[in-house]
Design an enzyme around this catalytic site. Structure first.
Site, PDB file in Angstrom:
ATOM      1  N   SER A 170       0.829  -1.204   0.000  1.00 53.60           N
ATOM      2  CA  SER A 170       0.000   0.000   0.000  1.00 53.60           C
ATOM      3  C   SER A 170       0.870   1.263   0.000  1.00 53.60           C
ATOM      4  O   SER A 170       1.640   1.482  -0.916  1.00 53.60           O
ATOM      5  CB  SER A 170      -0.952  -0.044   1.201  1.00 53.60           C
ATOM      6  OG  SER A 170      -1.941   0.955   1.125  1.00 53.60           O
ATOM      7  N   ASP A 344     -10.128  -5.375  -3.379  1.00 52.29           N
ATOM      8  CA  ASP A 344      -9.470  -4.346  -2.568  1.00 52.29           C
ATOM      9  C   ASP A 344     -10.283  -3.059  -2.635  1.00 52.29           C
ATOM     10  O   ASP A 344     -10.361  -2.409  -3.668  1.00 52.29           O
ATOM     11  CB  ASP A 344      -8.057  -4.115  -3.101  1.00 52.29           C
ATOM     12  CG  ASP A 344      -7.193  -3.295  -2.164  1.00 52.29           C
ATOM     13  OD1 ASP A 344      -7.744  -2.435  -1.451  1.00 52.29           O
ATOM     14  OD2 ASP A 344      -5.964  -3.507  -2.157  1.00 52.29           O
ATOM     15  N   HIS A 376      -7.509  -5.853   0.911  1.00 50.23           N
ATOM     16  CA  HIS A 376      -6.333  -5.023   1.194  1.00 50.23           C
ATOM     17  C   HIS A 376      -5.497  -5.545   2.356  1.00 50.23           C
ATOM     18  O   HIS A 376      -4.267  -5.433   2.337  1.00 50.23           O
ATOM     19  CB  HIS A 376      -6.778  -3.589   1.473  1.00 50.23           C
ATOM     20  CG  HIS A 376      -5.680  -2.579   1.337  1.00 50.23           C
ATOM     21  ND1 HIS A 376      -5.090  -2.284   0.123  1.00 50.23           N
ATOM     22  CD2 HIS A 376      -5.046  -1.805   2.257  1.00 50.23           C
ATOM     23  CE1 HIS A 376      -4.155  -1.365   0.305  1.00 50.23           C
ATOM     24  NE2 HIS A 376      -4.095  -1.060   1.576  1.00 50.23           N
TER      25      HIS A 376
END
Length: 410
Positions: A170, A344, A376
């Site tokens: 991320s 996600d 995620h």
């Protein structure tokens, strides 16, 4: 209409929780919580704790994890970097045989885990207290321009290696391009980059709860004067007590997973329910208001990855131009591989694929995890992360390592 309602509900839920949480500082860590080195040692791994000092005085904890019985292979160092509201512990939470840090160490890699400023194990500064508002005056721009270079230099100095492999999740992936944009010479020290759901382009991040929470942060800070220090204290003792109360019972834990799914994508089947009390000792972690705002500035704006937007007057004072500058992704000249999940909610697959097209050296097509529900947080918490993702990652790493050796011989 439904989207508007969900945005309002998301904002209101965050508003109530945040008003309570803002009353309690996060200066005291939960007693008895081991750092990543302590967790690694408890499982028989060799582990060290190092400190990287940034140019602006933050003291970042960096953890080295090795399996000494496998280290003779002489594999290169690899740095694992977490995303927003996480810390270095995410790479060891699943335990031996499952967590990425241990899997890599078992294959002879010299594994390094880092925190960024403000995370659970990096709340120190040479001059500032973590209760000072100046301590929390940072966004992902500062993490990419200052934290990542400091950690890279430390790892290279301690290992004597000329380069290292980089795995980021991320924000931990996107800040590598921030670093390359501001310090392109350091990008030469990245032998390969492996990016899990890179949070750079956010044009399709349309999840209502994400928008609502980001809006609520700004209103709480600007209009009501909460989060005055600039910290959203997600790892305060009060937050930990609340999360444990909700997530540690068989009756209420589904609610905990449902709330997490609202933000990350629903996939509760991949989470070990009995391990939830252990997980929430470490995540979510505290974040700065400014970091949330920085991400929110990218929501709904396709193909946009910029420095923090201070507004017209602030941008002129800071950057000498009306708008905040775009990060120069073309400076990310390291070989890069991207991995993503189709479920996600935070980093939409469309944005991931668009970002990969702008990387100058994406050496293989982006890898889509086969499980359609992969979300995620599954990148570091899924019970099947090894089979679904890590095995592919390690095959790619070994292939890249072999290719580098062959190239150096010719």
């Amino acid at each position: 209409m439904a989207v508007v309602v969900f945005r309002i509900l998301g904002a209101c839920t965050f508003l109530v929780a945040a008003m309570v949480l803002s009353l309690y500082p996060a200066s005291t860590l939960c007693s008895g919580v081991l750092d990543p080195a302590g967790l690694a040692r408890s499982h028989g791994y060799d582990a060290e704790v190092h400190t990287a000092q940034t140019d602006d005085g933050y003291l970042l904890s960096v953890f080295r994890v090795r399996n000494l019985s496998s280290a003779a292979r002489g594999a290169p160092p690899v740095l694992l970097v977490p995303g927003l509201a996480c810390n270095a512990a995410i790479w060891v939470l699943l335990g031996p045989g499952k967590a990425l840090a241990y899997l890599l160490a078992d294959r002879g890699y010299d594994v390094w885990l880092t925190d960024y400023r403000g995370a659970m194990f990096s709340r120190r500064h040479v001059n500032l207290s973590d209760q000072d508002s100046a301590f929390w005056d940072f966004s992902l721009d500062d993490i990419g321009r200052l934290d990542i270079p400091a950690v890279l230099r430390l790892v290279l100095r301690e290992t004597g290696a000329r380069s290292l492999s980089y795995v980021g999740h991320s924000m931990g992936a996107s800040v590598l391009s921030v670093m390359a944009s501001s310090s392109p010479q350091l990008a030469d020290n990245i032998s390969h980059a492996y990016m899990f759901a890179p949070a750079a382009y956010m044009g399709h991040a349309s999840q209502p709860a994400v928008y609502g929470s980001a809006d609520a942060v700004s209103r709480l800070h600007d209009d009501l004067g909460l989060f005055a220090s600039g910290e959203i204290p997600l790892n305060s003792w009060w937050m930990r007590m609340t999360i444990h109360g909700v997530c540690s019972t068989s009756v209420a834990s589904p609610l905990c997973l449902m709330v997490g799914g609202v933000y990350a994508g629903h996939d509760s089947e991949q989470i070990n329910k009995t391990a939830i009390p252990f997980f929430v000792d470490y995540i979510p972690d505290s974040i700065s208001v400014k970091s949330v705002r920085h991400f929110a500035q990218h929501f709904g704006k396709e193909h946009s990855f910029r420095r923090f937007d201070y507004g017209l007057v602030g941008n002129m004072a800071t950057y000498g131009q009306n708008s905040s500058p775009e990060y120069n992704i073309s400076m990310s000249k390291f070989p890069a591989s991207i991995y993503y999940g189709s479920n996600d909610f935070l980093v939409n697959p469309k944005d991931v694929l668009e970002f990969s097209m702008h990387l100058p050296r994406a050496i293989r097509p982006p890898y889509k995890v086969s499980l359609d529900r992969f979300n995620h947080i599954d990148f570091f918490l899924a019970t099947d992360a090894k089979d679904l993702l890590y095995n592919q990652l390690m095959r790619d790493m070994l292939q890249d390592e072999d290719h580098s050796k062959m190239s150096s011989m010719t």
